[in-house]
Write an enzyme that holds these catalytic residues in place. Structure first.
Site, PDB file in Angstrom:
ATOM      1  N   ALA A 117       0.859  -1.185   0.000  1.00  0.00           N
ATOM      2  CA  ALA A 117       0.000   0.000   0.000  1.00  0.00           C
ATOM      3  C   ALA A 117       0.896   1.235   0.000  1.00  0.00           C
ATOM      4  O   ALA A 117       2.074   1.153   0.361  1.00  0.00           O
ATOM      5  CB  ALA A 117      -0.879  -0.016   1.241  1.00  0.00           C
TER       6      ALA A 117
ATOM      7  N   GLY B 112       0.449  -5.179   0.668  1.00  0.00           N
ATOM      8  CA  GLY B 112      -0.733  -5.178  -0.189  1.00  0.00           C
ATOM      9  C   GLY B 112      -0.454  -5.711  -1.587  1.00  0.00           C
ATOM     10  O   GLY B 112      -1.368  -6.190  -2.264  1.00  0.00           O
TER      11      GLY B 112
ATOM     12  N   GLU C 275      -0.764  -9.341  -1.196  1.00  0.00           N
ATOM     13  CA  GLU C 275      -2.191  -9.620  -0.932  1.00  0.00           C
ATOM     14  C   GLU C 275      -3.004  -9.571  -2.228  1.00  0.00           C
ATOM     15  O   GLU C 275      -3.909 -10.374  -2.443  1.00  0.00           O
ATOM     16  CB  GLU C 275      -2.729  -8.612   0.086  1.00  0.00           C
ATOM     17  CG  GLU C 275      -2.130  -8.844   1.475  1.00  0.00           C
ATOM     18  CD  GLU C 275      -2.561  -7.787   2.468  1.00  0.00           C
ATOM     19  OE1 GLU C 275      -2.202  -6.606   2.261  1.00  0.00           O
ATOM     20  OE2 GLU C 275      -3.270  -8.127   3.425  1.00  0.00           O
TER      21      GLU C 275
HETATM   22  C1  3H9 Z   1       0.585  -2.400   3.292  1.00  0.00           C
HETATM   23  O1  3H9 Z   1       0.819  -2.885   2.232  1.00  0.00           O
HETATM   24  C2  3H9 Z   1      -0.770  -2.481   3.954  1.00  0.00           C
HETATM   25  C3  3H9 Z   1      -1.682  -3.531   3.367  1.00  0.00           C
HETATM   26  O2  3H9 Z   1      -1.504  -4.775   3.998  1.00  0.00           O
HETATM   27  C4  3H9 Z   1      -3.139  -3.189   3.586  1.00  0.00           C
HETATM   28  C5  3H9 Z   1      -3.687  -2.036   2.853  1.00  0.00           C
HETATM   29  C6  3H9 Z   1      -5.162  -1.906   3.021  1.00  0.00           C
HETATM   30  N1  3H9 Z   1       4.618   3.435  -0.214  1.00  0.00           N
HETATM   31  O3  3H9 Z   1      13.363   1.868   0.046  1.00  0.00           O
HETATM   32  P1  3H9 Z   1      13.720   2.557  -1.236  1.00  0.00           P
HETATM   33  C7  3H9 Z   1       9.318   4.789  -1.733  1.00  0.00           C
HETATM   34  S1  3H9 Z   1       1.784  -1.537   4.150  1.00  0.00           S
HETATM   35  C8  3H9 Z   1       5.078   4.622  -0.650  1.00  0.00           C
HETATM   36  O4  3H9 Z   1      14.716   3.655  -1.145  1.00  0.00           O
HETATM   37  P2  3H9 Z   1      14.855   0.100  -2.192  1.00  0.00           P
HETATM   38  C9  3H9 Z   1      10.404   5.219  -0.762  1.00  0.00           C
HETATM   39  O5  3H9 Z   1       9.901   6.133   0.182  1.00  0.00           O
HETATM   40  C10 3H9 Z   1       3.187  -1.541   3.073  1.00  0.00           C
HETATM   41  N2  3H9 Z   1       6.352   4.837  -1.005  1.00  0.00           N
HETATM   42  O6  3H9 Z   1      14.166   1.529  -2.367  1.00  0.00           O
HETATM   43  C11 3H9 Z   1      11.421   5.807  -1.709  1.00  0.00           C
HETATM   44  O7  3H9 Z   1      10.966   7.123  -2.031  1.00  0.00           O
HETATM   45  P3  3H9 Z   1      11.996   8.289  -2.376  1.00  0.00           P
HETATM   46  C12 3H9 Z   1       3.933  -2.814   3.141  1.00  0.00           C
HETATM   47  C13 3H9 Z   1       7.197   3.802  -0.906  1.00  0.00           C
HETATM   48  O8  3H9 Z   1      15.086  -0.410  -3.552  1.00  0.00           O
HETATM   49  C14 3H9 Z   1      11.307   4.927  -2.955  1.00  0.00           C
HETATM   50  O9  3H9 Z   1      10.025   4.287  -2.852  1.00  0.00           O
HETATM   51  N3  3H9 Z   1       5.131  -2.685   2.354  1.00  0.00           N
HETATM   52  C15 3H9 Z   1       6.778   2.539  -0.459  1.00  0.00           C
HETATM   53  O10 3H9 Z   1      15.996   0.198  -1.248  1.00  0.00           O
HETATM   54  C16 3H9 Z   1      12.357   3.864  -3.053  1.00  0.00           C
HETATM   55  O11 3H9 Z   1      12.375   3.106  -1.846  1.00  0.00           O
HETATM   56  C17 3H9 Z   1       6.333  -2.313   2.881  1.00  0.00           C
HETATM   57  O12 3H9 Z   1       6.448  -2.122   4.064  1.00  0.00           O
HETATM   58  C18 3H9 Z   1       5.430   2.366  -0.099  1.00  0.00           C
HETATM   59  N4  3H9 Z   1       4.937   1.175   0.317  1.00  0.00           N
HETATM   60  O13 3H9 Z   1      13.788  -0.816  -1.454  1.00  0.00           O
HETATM   61  C19 3H9 Z   1       7.477  -2.204   1.925  1.00  0.00           C
HETATM   62  N5  3H9 Z   1       7.842   1.703  -0.464  1.00  0.00           N
HETATM   63  O14 3H9 Z   1      12.686   7.832  -3.600  1.00  0.00           O
HETATM   64  C20 3H9 Z   1       8.173  -0.885   2.101  1.00  0.00           C
HETATM   65  C21 3H9 Z   1       8.890   2.432  -0.918  1.00  0.00           C
HETATM   66  O15 3H9 Z   1      11.142   9.478  -2.546  1.00  0.00           O
HETATM   67  N6  3H9 Z   1       9.231  -0.674   1.137  1.00  0.00           N
HETATM   68  N7  3H9 Z   1       8.499   3.693  -1.185  1.00  0.00           N
HETATM   69  O16 3H9 Z   1      12.937   8.373  -1.197  1.00  0.00           O
HETATM   70  C22 3H9 Z   1      10.418  -1.303   1.173  1.00  0.00           C
HETATM   71  O17 3H9 Z   1      10.668  -2.161   1.999  1.00  0.00           O
HETATM   72  C23 3H9 Z   1      11.460  -0.872   0.182  1.00  0.00           C
HETATM   73  O18 3H9 Z   1      11.125   0.405  -0.262  1.00  0.00           O
HETATM   74  C24 3H9 Z   1      11.611  -1.795  -1.048  1.00  0.00           C
HETATM   75  C25 3H9 Z   1      12.585  -1.132  -2.074  1.00  0.00           C
HETATM   76  C26 3H9 Z   1      12.191  -3.147  -0.584  1.00  0.00           C
HETATM   77  C27 3H9 Z   1      10.298  -2.020  -1.717  1.00  0.00           C
END
Ligand code: 3H9
Length: 698
Positions: A64, A103, A106
């Protein structure tokens, strides 16, 4: 015009639904709305017999959109989108590449078939953000994997590799290649040939529960995530849902998810996540090209120097480590080899890779001329100005023009070190934390006049070493150690007034720090900073209250863990209070005519945290930290501040700044010198605003 984040196309009998929402295809409102339209189109397209759902860019959906949390939810909601997908009477194949998280996974679980590309990683990391999967993950994943693997995946928040996901039944198949569209068309064609229909996970039987395994898991999760709510809620919701019809389980999950989205722990953990990423976005470095760094030099092969060398070697850099003589160089060589051996033992490195690193990437020397090709040199010698200046004089003579010269000092004035060189603009601080190959924090200390491209080079190096880099200005202790000194002083004052060090340590660990300040001093060694303290004593303000028992412990040779005793005794399986310490402290109280009083844990925390926040506000107010979030990230990654509280200045906002200011004024009645309110704290409180307002001034 911006491109729609979800597109619908058809190739023969296969509908192609593509999500393209850079950088990580997060499912925000426009994506959810686009999916509803695309799924309707697919349902209504008589020529489409099967759908392929895939993503453009480097990854499937990372979850999400985190930035929407805290705002009122906007329909269509993700669980409804997924229900619409799953209920289709034509099959949909999801093709996963990169990371399919939260999400994103999911949504894929709502599809009828799942195909993974090489290297794909799957996970439900919601608990790290203080929430639980809120779009069916707690109910669908266990129907595929069984209860315990699903609970382990959710509570650990780990990323599951492709092979394991296949073995667990999360993926139906793996395909070679890097093109999700092509792989989807290929497998979609095969499914059509087999006349495969929709296969709904929600219709699969609920998982069996093993009560004993569940009891064990609850006990280990309670211990590992003390103070946090999300992990245990994930277990409760998953287990309760397994005993209910699917739709009721989904309702239970949604209610718990919405409750947690509104919780302070969610706000804190999302703040921490975003702050870690914003910390490297520095307006003054926009457009500045860093210098190339491939070969680095490290001066000093002690614990810090060899840790820095190992961090650089593991990141693929070429390292030359300089020690003062051949014997010390040999000892440093052995220490680096041993640390790499430990990495092999822990499965982080193969034996071959270690051998290659030691033969091709690493060498020791005692000759400064060997550093002449280095792009960047990090000095990590004894914390003494004259010693450091002597090193920099040598570096200035031998390093090539354009080499960045860095000091790992934790306290000293970097401008004074830079002044011995003919290139002060190339000198900066790279303050690592011990052990340097493990600890993620790197303070990049920028003296006045440092060249922007030298500073940018520090950040690029930090990223390459997989550190969280924070920009700091020059002052005594920079961001982290300066704040730590204020906390230690507050702790000593509490002890002087009557608490014992063990009560202070317990209150601080109950707050969520992994160790209290006295246990930390024992770990670091009571000799650390001793001479600096002695030197500063001469210039102290006479109103400053400085506890002296540390000198008594030092004089007795009780330096903490390394000597078997300090504040604690290390003579058994667990450290225990050193009884003589209390007697030494009692003598100091008597000499100062202090009648000891009791301290409740709440008062200990109030004083310790007020001192921390007050000093942090000074650090921001003076521009030593650029923004409050820089302080939060520093304390989270270098000082064990509990992540689920977001960092000290996020925590301060949550308490209310007027409340903290009022407490400080109360404490000032006993010690007006120590408890002077930081001007920035007073100003923000008076204006009814927050530290957060300085993180996002736009
Ligand atoms: C969820 O899913 C809830 C659901 O169950 C239910 C819903 C109803 N959203 O980390 P990076 C941005 S909760 C918005 O540097 P990497 C991040 O801020 C979510 N933005 O890259 C950054 O922005 P900027 C569950 C996001 O390659 C850019 O993307 N998911 C999100 O080192 C690059 O990110 C998580 O907890 C997001 N969800 O790593 C996963 N994710 O360039 C969270 C990233 O402006 N994310 N951004 O600084 C991660 O773990 C890592 O970002 C990922 C990539 C492994 C994906």
């Amino acid at each position: 015009m911006t491109q729609a984040p979800v597109t619908y196309a058809r190739q023969g009998e296969i509908a192609l639904i593509c999500i393209d929402n850079p950088p990580v295809n997060a499912i925000g409102h426009p994506v959810r709305a686009g999916l509803v339209v695309a799924l309707d189109q697919f349902a209504a397209d008589p020529a489409a017999r099967l759908g392929v759902l895939y993503c453009a860019g480097r990854s499937f959906i990372a979850g999400a959109d985190i930035r929407e949390f805290g705002a009122p939810p906007r329909a269509p909601f993700l669980p409804d989108v997924i229900a619409q997908l799953e209920a289709l009477d034509k099959p949909v194949l999801a093709v996963l590449h990169g990371t399919a998280l939260g999400g994103g996974l999911e949504l894929a679980l709502g599809a009828h078939y799942r195909l993974g590309l090489p290297g794909v990683k799957l996970g439900l990391p919601e608990t790290t953000l203080g929430i639980i999967p809120g779009a069916g993950g707690t109910q669908r994943l266990p129907r595929l994997t069984g209860l315990h693997p699903a609970l382990e995946i959710m509570t650990s928040a780990r990323q599951v590799a492709a092979d394991e996901a296949l073995a667990l039944g999360i993926l139906d198949a793996l395909a070679p290649g890097t093109d999700p569209r092509a792989a989807g068309l290929e497998m979609g064609g095969r499914l059509l040939a087999q006349d495969a229909g929709p296969r709904r996970v929600s219709a699969m039987p609920a998982p069996e529960i093993d009560p004993e395994a569940l009891r064990n898991l609850r006990a280990s999760v309670a211990a590992r995530f003390k103070g946090q709510i999300a992990q245990m809620t994930a277990i409760d919701v998953t287990v309760s849902g397994a005993g209910l019809p699917f739709a009721d389980g989904i309702h239970l999950e949604r209610a718990a998810f919405l409750r947690l989205v509104d919780s302070p722990q969610r706000a804190a953990l999302v703040h921490a996540f975003l702050a870690e990423r914003k910390v490297a976005h520095l307006p003054d470095l926009q457009g500045v090209s860093p210098r190339a760094v491939e070969q680095i030099g490290v001066i000093g092969g002690g614990r810090m120097g060899s840790g820095i060398a190992v961090a650089a070697l593991l990141a693929g850099l070429d390292v030359t480590l300089l020690e003062r003589d051949t014997a010390s160089a040999a000892a440093a060589q052995a220490s680096v080899a041993q640390t790499l051996e430990d990495s092999v033992r822990r499965g982080k490195l193969t034996g071959d890779a270690r051998a290659r690193i030691l033969s091709d990437q690493f060498r020791t020397t005692n000759d400064y001329a060997a550093l002449s090709d280095c792009d960047l040199v990090i000095e990590a010698v004894f914390e003494d100005m004259d010693t450091k200046r002597a090193v920099f004089t040598q570096l200035d003579q031998h390093c090539k023009p354009g080499a960045v010269l860095a000091t790992n000092t934790s306290y000293l004035d970097i401008a004074q070190i830079a002044a011995v060189t003919r290139r002060p603009a190339d000198v900066l601080g790279l303050h690592f934390f011990s052990p340097a190959h493990v600890m993620r924090l790197l303070e990049i200390v920028v003296p006045e006049g440092a060249a922007p491209d030298a500073v940018a080079t520090g950040f690029v190096l930090g990223k390459r070493l997989r550190k969280v880099s924070v920009r700091a200005g020059v002052c005594d202790g920079f961001i982290g150690n300066r704040i730590l000194q204020a906390c230690r002083a507050a702790a000593d004052h509490i002890v002087l007034m009557g608490a014992n060090p063990y009560e202070v340590d317990r209150a601080i660990t109950d707050f969520g720090f992994p160790m209290g300040p006295y246990a930390v001093q024992d770990l670091a060694g009571l000799d650390i900073g001793f001479f600096t303290r002695q030197r500063k004593a001469a210039t102290r303000d006479p109103r400053e209250v400085v506890a002296r028992w540390g000198d008594v412990l030092h004089a007795r040779g009780w330096l903490g863990r390394k000597t078997g005793q300090g504040y604690y005794l290390y003579d058994g399986p667990k450290p225990r209070p050193n009884p003589e310490v209390e007697a030494i402290i009692a003598r100091e109280r008597a000499a100062r005519r202090i009648s000891p009083r009791d301290f409740a844990p709440d008062e200990i925390i109030a004083r310790y945290m007020a001192a921390l926040v007050n000093e942090a506000a000074r650090v921001v107010g003076e521009g030593i930290a650029m923004r409050p979030l820089d302080v939060d990230v520093t304390l989270l990654h270098g000082y064990g501040f509990p992540r689920w509280r977001g960092g000290p200045l996020h925590w301060a906002d949550a308490q209310g700044l007027p409340v903290l200011l009022h407490q400080i004024s109360g404490f000032a009645r006993e010690d007006a010198y120590f408890w002077q309110p930081a001007p920035l704290l007073a100003d923000l409180a008076a204006r009814g605003t927050s530290f957060a307002s300085l993180n996002d001034p736009g």
